[in-house]
Design a protein around this motif. Structure first.
Motif, PDB file in Angstrom:
ATOM      1  N   TYR A 266       0.846  -1.181   0.000  1.00  0.00           N
ATOM      2  CA  TYR A 266       0.000   0.000   0.000  1.00  0.00           C
ATOM      3  C   TYR A 266       0.885   1.236   0.000  1.00  0.00           C
ATOM      4  O   TYR A 266       1.847   1.322   0.769  1.00  0.00           O
ATOM      5  CB  TYR A 266      -0.885  -0.013   1.247  1.00  0.00           C
ATOM      6  CG  TYR A 266      -1.853   1.151   1.329  1.00  0.00           C
ATOM      7  CD1 TYR A 266      -3.032   1.144   0.596  1.00  0.00           C
ATOM      8  CD2 TYR A 266      -1.580   2.246   2.150  1.00  0.00           C
ATOM      9  CE1 TYR A 266      -3.921   2.203   0.671  1.00  0.00           C
ATOM     10  CE2 TYR A 266      -2.462   3.313   2.226  1.00  0.00           C
ATOM     11  CZ  TYR A 266      -3.641   3.283   1.486  1.00  0.00           C
ATOM     12  OH  TYR A 266      -4.514   4.332   1.562  1.00  0.00           O
TER      13      TYR A 266
ATOM     14  N   PRO B 297       1.158   4.886   0.996  1.00  0.00           N
ATOM     15  CA  PRO B 297       0.456   5.869   1.830  1.00  0.00           C
ATOM     16  C   PRO B 297       0.343   7.232   1.157  1.00  0.00           C
ATOM     17  O   PRO B 297      -0.530   8.019   1.507  1.00  0.00           O
ATOM     18  CB  PRO B 297       1.313   5.964   3.097  1.00  0.00           C
ATOM     19  CG  PRO B 297       2.562   5.227   2.843  1.00  0.00           C
ATOM     20  CD  PRO B 297       2.454   4.484   1.555  1.00  0.00           C
ATOM     21  N   SER B 298       1.182   7.501   0.170  1.00  0.00           N
ATOM     22  CA  SER B 298       1.129   8.791  -0.501  1.00  0.00           C
ATOM     23  C   SER B 298       0.070   8.807  -1.609  1.00  0.00           C
ATOM     24  O   SER B 298      -0.769   9.691  -1.676  1.00  0.00           O
ATOM     25  CB  SER B 298       2.506   9.135  -1.064  1.00  0.00           C
ATOM     26  OG  SER B 298       2.410  10.226  -1.927  1.00  0.00           O
ATOM     27  N   CYS B 299       0.115   7.774  -2.485  1.00  0.00           N
ATOM     28  CA  CYS B 299      -0.876   7.708  -3.552  1.00  0.00           C
ATOM     29  C   CYS B 299      -2.208   7.170  -3.020  1.00  0.00           C
ATOM     30  O   CYS B 299      -3.206   7.187  -3.735  1.00  0.00           O
ATOM     31  CB  CYS B 299      -0.404   6.810  -4.685  1.00  0.00           C
ATOM     32  SG  CYS B 299       1.090   7.362  -5.509  1.00  0.00           S
ATOM     33  N   LYS B 300      -2.187   6.661  -1.809  1.00  0.00           N
ATOM     34  CA  LYS B 300      -3.372   6.064  -1.191  1.00  0.00           C
ATOM     35  C   LYS B 300      -3.937   4.977  -2.088  1.00  0.00           C
ATOM     36  O   LYS B 300      -5.125   4.967  -2.414  1.00  0.00           O
ATOM     37  CB  LYS B 300      -4.437   7.136  -0.921  1.00  0.00           C
ATOM     38  CG  LYS B 300      -3.999   8.110   0.136  1.00  0.00           C
ATOM     39  CD  LYS B 300      -4.952   9.259   0.226  1.00  0.00           C
ATOM     40  CE  LYS B 300      -4.421  10.287   1.214  1.00  0.00           C
ATOM     41  NZ  LYS B 300      -4.953  11.615   0.925  1.00  0.00           N
TER      42      LYS B 300
ATOM     43  N   LYS C  17      -0.483  -3.610   4.332  1.00  0.00           N
ATOM     44  CA  LYS C  17      -1.768  -3.261   4.914  1.00  0.00           C
ATOM     45  C   LYS C  17      -2.734  -4.405   4.635  1.00  0.00           C
ATOM     46  O   LYS C  17      -2.752  -4.949   3.532  1.00  0.00           O
ATOM     47  CB  LYS C  17      -2.262  -1.967   4.242  1.00  0.00           C
ATOM     48  CG  LYS C  17      -3.454  -1.358   4.926  1.00  0.00           C
ATOM     49  CD  LYS C  17      -3.675   0.054   4.441  1.00  0.00           C
ATOM     50  CE  LYS C  17      -4.900   0.636   5.133  1.00  0.00           C
ATOM     51  NZ  LYS C  17      -5.056   2.049   4.900  1.00  0.00           N
TER      52      LYS C  17
ATOM     53  N   GLN D 240      -7.966   2.302  -5.914  1.00  0.00           N
ATOM     54  CA  GLN D 240      -8.970   3.227  -5.381  1.00  0.00           C
ATOM     55  C   GLN D 240      -8.797   4.580  -6.052  1.00  0.00           C
ATOM     56  O   GLN D 240      -8.498   5.578  -5.434  1.00  0.00           O
ATOM     57  CB  GLN D 240      -8.829   3.352  -3.853  1.00  0.00           C
ATOM     58  CG  GLN D 240      -9.110   2.065  -3.114  1.00  0.00           C
ATOM     59  CD  GLN D 240      -8.013   1.034  -3.315  1.00  0.00           C
ATOM     60  OE1 GLN D 240      -6.825   1.357  -3.318  1.00  0.00           O
ATOM     61  NE2 GLN D 240      -8.389  -0.221  -3.495  1.00  0.00           N
ATOM     62  N   ARG D 241      -8.986   4.554  -7.365  1.00  0.00           N
ATOM     63  CA  ARG D 241      -8.713   5.737  -8.153  1.00  0.00           C
ATOM     64  C   ARG D 241      -9.845   5.984  -9.136  1.00  0.00           C
ATOM     65  O   ARG D 241     -10.624   5.087  -9.449  1.00  0.00           O
ATOM     66  CB  ARG D 241      -7.399   5.538  -8.925  1.00  0.00           C
ATOM     67  CG  ARG D 241      -6.195   5.794  -8.044  1.00  0.00           C
ATOM     68  CD  ARG D 241      -6.130   7.250  -7.746  1.00  0.00           C
ATOM     69  NE  ARG D 241      -4.973   7.633  -6.975  1.00  0.00           N
ATOM     70  CZ  ARG D 241      -4.517   8.885  -6.925  1.00  0.00           C
ATOM     71  NH1 ARG D 241      -5.126   9.848  -7.588  1.00  0.00           N
ATOM     72  NH2 ARG D 241      -3.483   9.182  -6.202  1.00  0.00           N
TER      73      ARG D 241
ATOM     74  N   GLU E  67     -10.036   9.628   2.150  1.00  0.00           N
ATOM     75  CA  GLU E  67      -9.129   9.168   3.206  1.00  0.00           C
ATOM     76  C   GLU E  67      -9.314   7.665   3.377  1.00  0.00           C
ATOM     77  O   GLU E  67     -10.371   7.122   3.066  1.00  0.00           O
ATOM     78  CB  GLU E  67      -9.428   9.908   4.525  1.00  0.00           C
ATOM     79  CG  GLU E  67      -8.874  11.316   4.555  1.00  0.00           C
ATOM     80  CD  GLU E  67      -7.403  11.409   4.149  1.00  0.00           C
ATOM     81  OE1 GLU E  67      -6.589  10.631   4.675  1.00  0.00           O
ATOM     82  OE2 GLU E  67      -7.085  12.248   3.288  1.00  0.00           O
ATOM     83  N   ASP E  68      -8.302   7.004   3.826  1.00  0.00           N
ATOM     84  CA  ASP E  68      -8.338   5.564   4.030  1.00  0.00           C
ATOM     85  C   ASP E  68      -8.620   4.818   2.718  1.00  0.00           C
ATOM     86  O   ASP E  68      -9.224   3.761   2.701  1.00  0.00           O
ATOM     87  CB  ASP E  68      -9.375   5.190   5.097  1.00  0.00           C
ATOM     88  CG  ASP E  68      -9.042   3.814   5.688  1.00  0.00           C
ATOM     89  OD1 ASP E  68      -7.837   3.516   5.822  1.00  0.00           O
ATOM     90  OD2 ASP E  68      -9.973   3.066   5.970  1.00  0.00           O
ATOM     91  N   GLY E  69      -8.227   5.427   1.611  1.00  0.00           N
ATOM     92  CA  GLY E  69      -8.272   4.711   0.352  1.00  0.00           C
ATOM     93  C   GLY E  69      -9.647   4.395  -0.191  1.00  0.00           C
ATOM     94  O   GLY E  69      -9.877   3.317  -0.718  1.00  0.00           O
TER      95      GLY E  69
END
Length: 799
Positions: A157, A159-162, A185, A424-425, A463-465
Motif C-alpha cells: 500500500y 500511503p502517498s498515492c493512497k 496493509k 482506489q482511483r 481518506e483511508d483509500g
RNA sequence: GCGGGUGUGGCGGAAUUGGCAGACGCGCUAGAUUUAGGAUCUAGUUCCUACGGAGUGCAGGUUCAAGUCCUGUCACCCGCACCA
C-alpha cells in the motif's frame, strides 16, 4: 538537390497520411506481418527521444516488410488511463477526459511529424468506452471462471498515492509512481489468479525469441522452485504447522521453527502462548516496518520465542521451539519454515543469536564456523533412513517416505503472487461487479457493458483509500442483476495494466462492437511477429498480457496460445552527461527541436546510429550533425546520376545490400547505417553513378529516412510511392572480387600485404609471399618451421 | 547473496567460425574555398622514447595466430532479493 528538410517532410507527410498510404488489409493474399510497438502513455509533455528510439526499430522493419511484399500491420494507440493524467486533472481542475483528448491529439501530430508509417486508422484508446467495454468483458470472464476473486490479505500500500499496489508496482519496496516506501496493509482486495498460469507462463517462454536477459527476468519473476510440504505437529494441539522447503533432505536437522508475524496460528492458539504481550509487541513493530526496511535490516535477525507452544519434528520426534520472526514472509510458501541452522545461512545466524541447537546432517563443511549449503557434494549423516546418501538421492527418498507416512508431499512453489487488481482511483475502468446482500458478488450482464465511468466533481481518493466513485450515490446504488434486490456497485477501478493486457488484439478489429475482435481477423493477424518495447515492462506488462492471452485462448476467444513470437527491448538514451534524462537534471533533449533544425529523417537516423540498439547510450548533439551530413551527401549524389552503368563499385554495392538487410533483421541498425555511409562515401568518389544503382541506394536508405528518399525517388521520375518499391536483392556472383588482398605474417606479426587472384593455389601464394622483398629479407637464412595459409586471408610463416 | 550483462582511442561505438584491432560517426590537426565566421571539400588522426615497439579492465594459459577460447581476478551497470 538542395536539401530543405522542412519543405520535403511536410510534403510527404501530407501525401502519406492524408492519402492513407500504409493500409493494413484484412485477409490480403500477401503474407501478413504484425509489427507491434508498446503504445504510449499520452502524457502532457508529449514525445520524448526515447519514443523515437522505441518506435524507429519497427518502423524500419515495417517499411522494409512492405517493400518485401508483406501485408503489414503496424498500429498505434494510447494507454491513457492512469495516475499522471489523474494527478494533472486534480492539480488543474480539468476533467481527465479533456486532458487525455488534448494529449492524444498532440501526440498523434508528433508521431506524424516523425514520419512514422503507422496504421493510424486502427488507433485504440484504452479510455474509450467502446474499448474498455471489452476490458470489462474480459474481467467478467475471469470472474466467471473463478480467476477474479476477492480476498483479505496483506497488500502493498502506498500511503502517498493512497492506493494498493501489485508486487510488480512496488519493486524495491517503493511505490513505482512516487518512490514512497510501501507499507503492508491488510485489505479486502481483488485478485486475478495469475498463479494458476505460472507453469504455462514459464513453459511458454521456450517459444519466445528474445534476449537471454528478458527470458531470465521473467523466469526469475515467476520464481519456480521444487521441494516438499512437511507437516509439523504442534504439541498438545490438533494443529499442524505446514512448511514449504526446498531441502527436505535436511529434515533431521530441523531444530526449530519460525513463523511470520502475520501467521494466523498466533491468534488461534493465543490461549496457550504465555508471552502473547511480547508477540503482539513484535507484530506491531514488524507491521510498522516497510518491506524495504525489513530487507535493509536483514543483517540483524530479530524474533520472539513462543512460550508455551512448541512443535514436534516429525522425523526425530523431538520437541522443537517455535519463533516468530520477520525474516519469514507471510506471502511466500506457507508463512512458516522449518529452520535447519547447520545448512541455511539465515537459520544459522538466527540460531547463533538465539542459542538454538545446530545439528549437522550433511557432512562436508565446518558447521562450527558457518552453514554448509552445498547441494552437489556432501553426504547425509545423523539422518536415520537417509544416512550415507547424496543430497539429490536423499531428497527423493525422504519425499517418498513423507508421502508414505502421510506427513508431507512433493511440492512446487512460485515466487509470483496473485495479481492485486483493484485501485482506489478515478481514472480507470470501473470493475463491472455489484455486491448484493443476498447473492454476494454478481457480474453485471454482458449486454449492459460498457459500464461507463461516471462524471465526478472531485477526483481525489478519499481518506483511508476510498475510491472517488464511492461518493456518487447514483453510481453506487443499483439493483442486483440476479435477484433484483438492492445492491451496491464495486467502486474501485482497474489498474493501468488492464487495458494494455490485450490491446494488440483490438488492433486486428478495432471497431467491432460485438466481440473484442473477430476470430477470422485474429486468425489472419495473430500472433504478433515482432514486439518491441521497454526493458522495464518485461516483468509486468509482458507477463500480464501473456496471462490474459493464455486465458482468452482457454475460453476460445483467441487462436494462439502465446501472443508474441519475438520480443526486443531498446536501451535508454541518456543525457549528454551520461545520466538518465530528467527534467531536474536539465539534460532532456526535445525531439521536436531536432526535427525542426535538422529534420525527422536526421533524428531517426541518428537515434539508430547512436549505438547498439539494446544498450543504453548517451546523447551527443554533434552526432546529429553527422547524420545530417550523410543525408546531404546522399542528396548531392543525385548530381552524379547518369544513364550508363559503372562497374567500379559493383562488389561493394552488392555486399552492402546483403549486409544492410542482415543487420536490420538482427537489430543492428548502427552498423547498417555505417555500411550505408561507407557506400555513399565511395559513390561520391566516382565521376558518375548509374541510375539503377542510385535507386538501389535510395531503397536501402528509405526505411531509415523515408522523406528525403521519397523526394529523390520522385525526382528520378517515379510516380509511385516507394512504400511498395521492391526491396533490392543482392547477387552472389557480383559480390566476388577477382583479386583479393592477403596479409603476410612472420611469427604471427604483420609484415607485408599482397594482392592475389582469388583462385590462386596455396603453394603459389606461399611462394609469392616469400618472394616479396620485405619478406625475403626477413626470412633469408632462417629455418622455416611451419607455413600456414588461410584462403583469401593470410599467410603466416613460422621461423 | 542470486541472476543477467558490460569493460576496446579524446568520445559514441565496429570487428561470422580464433585470422590485418579501432569500421562508421563525433571531435581534433593541416590544407582548399571564404572579407571573416559558419558551411563544404581534400588529407591525416590508438599510443610511445617512432626505419622500431606496445596495445582491447588486470594476471596467467592454450594456439602458428586471442578483443574473441580456458583459469583466476577487479570494476561498473541492470534486474531480483531474509523466497526457506
Amino acid at each position: 538537390m538542395e536539401y530543405h528538410h522542412k519543405q520535403i517532410e511536410a510534403k510527404w507527410q501530407k501525401h502519406w497520411f492524408e492519402g492513407d498510404r500504409f493500409q493494413a488489409v484484412d485477409f490480403s493474399e500477401k503474407p501478413k506481418y504484425y509489427a507491434l510497438v508498446e503504445f504510449p502513455y499520452p502524457s502532457g509533455v508529449g514525445m520524448h527521444v526515447g519514443h523515437i528510439r522505441a518506435y524507429s526499430s519497427l518502423e524500419i522493419i515495417a517499411r522494409k516488410r512492405r517493400m518485401e511484399g508483406y501485408n503489414v500491420l503496424f498500429p498505434i494507440g494510447f494507454d491513457a488511463f492512469g495516475l499522471p493524467t489523474e494527478n494533472y486533472a486534480i492539480q488543474t481542475n480539468t476533467h481527465p477526459r479533456v486532458v487525455t483528448d488534448t494529449n492524444i491529439t498532440t501526440f498523434l501530430n508528433q508521431l506524424k511529424m516523425a514520419g512514422y508509417g503507422f496504421n493510424y486508422d486502427r488507433q485504440v484508446d484504452t479510455t474509450d468506452p467502446a474499448y474498455y467495454k471489452w476490458t470489462q468483458w474480459i474481467f467478467i470472464q475471469l470472474f466467471k471462471k473463478g480467476l477474479a476473486f476477492r480476498d483479505k490479505t496483506y497488500v502493498n500500500y502506498c500511503p502517498s498515492c493512497k492506493v494498493v499496489l501489485s508486487n510488480e508496482d512496488s519493486q524495491g519496496g517503493k511505490c513505482d509512481r512516487c518512490d514512497t516506501p510501501v507499507v503492508q496493509k491488510e485489505k479486502d482486495v481483488w485478485f486475478l489468479k495469475i498463479t494458476d498460469y505460472a507453469e504455462r507462463l514459464l513453459s511458454g517462454l521456450e517459444e519466445l525469441e528474445t534476449l537471454p536477459r528478458i527470458k531470465s527476468e521473467q523466469e526469475h519473476w515467476i520464481g519456480k522452485s521444487t521441494g516438499a510440504h512437511v507437516d509439523f505437529p504442534v504439541k498438545d494441539t490438533d494443529e499442524v504447522l505446514k512448511v514449504y522447503t526446498t531441502r527436505p533432505d535436511t529434515l533431521f536437522g530441523a531444530t526449530f521453527m519460525v513463523i511470520a508475524p502475520e501467521h494466523p496460528i498466533l491468534e488461534r492458539q493465543h490461549d496457550k502462548i504465555n508471552n502473547m504481550n511480547a508477540v503482539h509487541a513484535y507484530q506491531e513493530q514488524a507491521r510498522m516496518k516497510t518491506e524495504f526496511e525489513r530487507v535493509e535490516l536483514a543483517k540483524d535477525k530479530t524474533g520472539v520465542k513462543l512460550d508455551g507452544l512448541s512443535a514436534i519434528n516429525p522425523l526425530t520426534n523431538e520437541d522443537i521451539p517455535i519463533f516468530v520472526a520477520d525474516y519469514v514472509m507471510i506471502g511466500y510458501g506457507t508463512g512458516a519454515i522449518m529452520a535447519v541452522p547447520a545448512h541455511d545461512e539465515r537459520d544459522y545466524e538466527f540460531a547463533k543469536k538465539f542459542g538454538c541447537d545446530i545439528v549437522e546432517v550433511i557432512q562436508g563443511g565446518d558447521i562450527t564456523k558457518e552453514a554448509y549449503t552445498d547441494v552437489d557434494e556432501g553426504i547425509l549423516v545423523n539422518s536415520g533412513l537417509i544416512n550415507g546418501l547424496s543430497v539429490a538421492d536423499a531428497k527423493a527418498k525422504i519425499i517418498a517416505y513423507l508421502e508414505e507416512q502421510g506427513i508431507g508431499e512433493a511440492a512446487t512453489n512460485y515466487k509470483m503472487k496473485d495479481w492485486a487488481f483493484n485501485r482506489q482511483r478515478y481514472w480507470g475502468e470501473p470493475i463491472p461487479i455489484v455486491h448484493c446482500d443476498h447473492c454476494g458478488m454478481v457480474a453485471i450482464p454482458e449486454e449492459e457493458l460498457p459500464l461507463i465511468l461516471p462524471d465526478v466533481d472531485k477526483f481525489e481518493p478519499g481518506e483511508d483509500g476510498e475510491s472517488p466513485l464511492a461518493n456518487i450515490p447514483a453510481f453506487v446504488h443499483t439493483t442486483c442483476p440476479k435477484c433484483g434486490g438492492p445492491a451496491k456497485r464495486e467502486t474501485d477501478t482497474m489498474p493501468q495494466w488492464a487495458g494494455s493486457s490485450w490491446y494488440f488484439l483490438r488492433y486486428t478489429d478495432p471497431h467491432n462492437d460485438n466481440e473484442l475482435a473477430a476470430m477470422d481477423k485474429l486468425k489472419y493477424w495473430m500472433p504478433v511477429d515482432w514486439y518491441n518495447g521497454g526493458m522495464e515492462h518485461v516483468t509486468r506488462h509482458v507477463i500480464y498480457s501473456r496471462f490474459w492471452h493464455q486465458f482468452l485462448y482457454d475460453i476460445g476467444v483467441v487462436p494462439t496460445e502465446e501472443p508474441y513470437r519475438k520480443r526486443t527491448a531498446q536501451g535508454l538514451i541518456l543525457g549528454e552527461d551520461g545520466d538518465k534524462m530528467s527534467k531536474s537534471k536539465g539534460n532532456v533533449v526535445d525531439p521536436l527541436e531536432i526535427i525542426d533544425e535538422y529534420g525527422a529523417d536526421t533524428l531517426r537516423l541518428y537515434i539508430l546510429f547512436i549505438g547498439d540498439y539494446e544498450q543504453s547510450t548517451p546523447w551527443n548533439p554533434n552526432g546529429v550533425k553527422g547524420a545530417r551530413r550523410f543525408l546531404d551527401k546522399l542528396a548531392r549524389l543525385e548530381d552524379k546520376v547518369e544513364d550508363k552503368p559503372n562497374a567500379n563499385y559493383e562488389t561493394l554495392l552488392h555486399k552492402t545490400i546483403q549486409a544492410v538487410g542482415d543487420d536490420i533483421e538482427h537489430v543492428k541498425f548502427n552498423t547498417a547505417i555505417a555500411k550505408l555511409m561507407t557506400l555513399v562515401n565511395e559513390l561520391g568518389k566516382e565521376d558518375h553513378v548509374a541510375r539503377d544503382d542510385y535507386e538501389i541506394v535510395l531503397k536501402l536508405v528509405y526505411p531509415f529516412a523515408p522523406h528525403i528518399c521519397e523526394e529523390l525517388w520522385q525526382r528520378l521520375g517515379h510516380d509511385e510511392d516507394m512504400v511498395y518499391a521492391p526491396w533490392p536483392d543482392y547477387e552472389e556472383s557480383k559480390m566476388q572480387e577477382s583479386t583479393v588482398e592477403i596479409v603476410v605474417m612472420i611469427n604471427g606479426k604483420l609484415r607485408d600485404k599482397l594482392m592475389i587472384p582469388v583462385d590462386m593455389a596455396k603453394d603459389d601464394v606461399i611462394a609469392k609471399a616469400k618472394a616479396q622483398d620485405k619478406i625475403h629479407a626477413l626470412i633469408d637464412g632462417q629455418a622455416i618451421k611451419k607455413e600456414i595459409y588461410v584462403p583469401q586471408k593470410l599467410v603466416n610463416i613460422v621461423l
